[in-house]
Design a protein around this motif. Structure first.
Motif, PDB file in Angstrom:
ATOM      1  N   LEU A  68       0.857  -1.183   0.000  1.00 35.59           N
ATOM      2  CA  LEU A  68       0.000   0.000   0.000  1.00 35.59           C
ATOM      3  C   LEU A  68       0.894   1.234   0.000  1.00 35.59           C
ATOM      4  CD1 LEU A  68      -2.657  -1.020   2.692  1.00 35.59           C
ATOM      5  CD2 LEU A  68      -2.906  -1.092   0.204  1.00 35.59           C
ATOM      6  N   ASP A  72      -1.291   6.960  -0.885  1.00 33.73           N
ATOM      7  CA  ASP A  72      -2.655   6.547  -1.215  1.00 33.73           C
ATOM      8  C   ASP A  72      -3.514   6.217   0.004  1.00 33.73           C
ATOM      9  OD1 ASP A  72      -2.038   6.753  -3.896  1.00 33.73           O
ATOM     10  OD2 ASP A  72      -1.498   4.629  -4.094  1.00 33.73           O
ATOM     11  N   LEU A  73      -2.955   6.292   1.204  1.00 32.92           N
ATOM     12  CA  LEU A  73      -3.647   5.749   2.371  1.00 32.92           C
ATOM     13  C   LEU A  73      -4.942   6.473   2.703  1.00 32.92           C
ATOM     14  CD1 LEU A  73      -0.623   4.841   4.660  1.00 32.92           C
ATOM     15  CD2 LEU A  73      -2.263   3.255   3.607  1.00 32.92           C
ATOM     16  N   ARG A  75      -7.013   7.273   0.634  1.00 30.68           N
ATOM     17  CA  ARG A  75      -7.994   6.711  -0.303  1.00 30.68           C
ATOM     18  C   ARG A  75      -8.311   5.252   0.039  1.00 30.68           C
ATOM     19  NH1 ARG A  75      -5.813   9.082  -6.178  1.00 30.68           N
ATOM     20  NH2 ARG A  75      -5.426  11.214  -5.439  1.00 30.68           N
ATOM     21  N   THR A  76      -7.291   4.498   0.438  1.00 34.55           N
ATOM     22  CA  THR A  76      -7.474   3.060   0.648  1.00 34.55           C
ATOM     23  C   THR A  76      -7.970   2.721   2.048  1.00 34.55           C
ATOM     24  OG1 THR A  76      -5.104   2.884   1.175  1.00 34.55           O
ATOM     25  CG2 THR A  76      -5.767   2.418  -1.085  1.00 34.55           C
ATOM     26  N   LYS A  79     -11.727   2.950   2.825  1.00 32.19           N
ATOM     27  CA  LYS A  79     -12.498   1.936   2.093  1.00 32.19           C
ATOM     28  C   LYS A  79     -12.373   0.549   2.722  1.00 32.19           C
ATOM     29  CE  LYS A  79     -12.086   4.302  -2.365  1.00 32.19           C
ATOM     30  NZ  LYS A  79     -11.534   4.224  -3.743  1.00 32.19           N
ATOM     31  N   VAL A  81      -9.616  -1.311   2.872  1.00 35.13           N
ATOM     32  CA  VAL A  81      -8.643  -2.185   2.213  1.00 35.13           C
ATOM     33  C   VAL A  81      -7.768  -2.872   3.255  1.00 35.13           C
ATOM     34  CG1 VAL A  81      -6.670  -2.229   0.642  1.00 35.13           C
ATOM     35  CG2 VAL A  81      -8.676  -0.836   0.088  1.00 35.13           C
ATOM     36  N   SER A  85      -3.760   1.317   9.936  1.00 29.57           N
ATOM     37  CA  SER A  85      -2.497   1.665   9.294  1.00 29.57           C
ATOM     38  C   SER A  85      -1.783   2.738  10.092  1.00 29.57           C
ATOM     39  CB  SER A  85      -2.719   2.154   7.862  1.00 29.57           C
ATOM     40  OG  SER A  85      -1.471   2.422   7.218  1.00 29.57           O
TER      41      SER A  85
END
Length: 335
Positions: A68, A72-73, A75-76, A79, A81, A85
């Motif tokens: 990952l 982008d975290l 965004r991810t 959701k 994913v 994190s």
């Protein structure tokens, strides 16, 4: 012994044991296993399991093994994913420019200033992450660090010397600052730094001596010289707000209690400079020659340029960024 030195060799693989009936949360950790922060996350995971009587466990995926991208975290993560994190605001500037502009490298000069700024910084971070659908479960403090310029072949301890070299950095604001000073700087991730130094993609790398061993800089650099202090905003332990809201209260409590203990352990800076000096001494024994610090006038010019960069990126980011900067400056007594 420093609270950050608790190492848990039995969990070196980053996989935390859990009972067959336990609920498991997958945790994306972009930092390598050798970093002290990862060892603290291992303890966090152990505390969560203990606090929940084994009903909730954390499975750490270290060193970016979940593939990952940091950028982008925002965004991810919302959701789902991944369940949780580690996030660092300075890596999130593409999607949240105001968030990444709250602090820049070199904007805080000592532990007293860092201590004064952190409550404001944490509050700003939490409110910004909330807007992205990310719940701040807790924070992990970053030590007061001291950035040195590590060079492969030739000694470099002045800005004039550095202007003849290609320099590795890790954030956009650093690129901006060094560019203003006439230094060619480029962002290279930690996991690519070793080969970049080894093959001559860059001649030098900006990095704290305390963490140099985690990137094997002692194998690629012959010289190093201290340039400036790094006081950074903390890492955030984030979870999608929807996932957090779906947890039962006892599991929320287990996570919050472990996160509070994590902050208490890491939000302590009394031994950071001594650890830095010890790291330099060890690197010296491994073949890295530590030169005299960059001259005082060079260091003063660098920090002055950092202040210009900070103002520039907050104005560029717009939105709440200028307000955030003013709040931090007020906490620092620099209105």
């Amino acid at each position: 012994m420093s609270v950050r030195r608790h190492l848990f060799a039995a969990a070196a693989a980053g996989l935390i044991a859990f009972s067959a009936n336990a609920k498991e949360l997958r945790f994306n950790n972009p930092l390598p296993e050798s970093r002290p922060e990862t060892q603290e996350l291992i303890q966090f995971a152990k505390d969560v399991e203990e606090n929940s009587n084994g009903e909730l466990s954390i499975r750490l995926f270290n060193g970016g093994s979940m593939t990952l991208e940091n950028a982008d975290l925002l965004r991810t993560l919302p959701k789902g994913v991944v369940d949780m994190s580690l996030l660092w605001a300075n890596y999130l500037g593409r999607d949240a420019p105001a968030l990444s502009a709250v602090l820049v490298q070199g904007s805080i000069g000592n532990v007293d200033e860092l201590t004064a700024a952190l409550p404001v910084v944490r509050d700003i971070f939490e409110s910004e992450f909330d807007e992205w659908g990310v719940k701040t479960v807790g924070n992990l403090a970053i030590p007061m660090l001291y950035a040195s310029v590590f060079c492969r072949d030739e000694p470099v301890r002045t800005l004039d010397d550095l202007r003849t070299k290609k320099l590795r950095v890790w954030t956009r604001d650093q690129v901006m600052t060094f560019t203003k000073l006439g230094v060619s700087a480029q962002i290279i991730n930690q996991d690519e730094m070793y080969i970049s130094m080894k093959t001559g993609v860059v001649d030098c790398a900006l990095y704290p001596a305390l963490y140099a061993h985690t990137a094997s800089l002692q194998e690629t650099a012959k010289y190093a010289a201290y340039l400036y202090p790094i006081a950074a905003g903390p890492y955030t332990l984030g979870m999608a707000t929807t996932k957090w809201n779906a947890l039962p209260e006892d599991e929320k409590a287990a996570l919050t209690q472990a996160a509070d203990a994590l902050w208490e352990r890491t939000n302590e800076y009394s031994s950071d400079y001594e650890r830095e000096l010890a790291a330099r001494e060890k690197l010296g024994q491994q073949g890295v020659t530590f030169l005299e610090d960059f001259p005082e006038e060079d260091r003063a010019l660098f920090l002055e340029t950092v202040s210009e960069t900070w103002k520039e990126i907050t104005e560029e980011a717009g939105g709440k960024a200028p307000e955030y900067r003013e709040r931090v400056l007020e906490a620092l007594g620099r209105e």
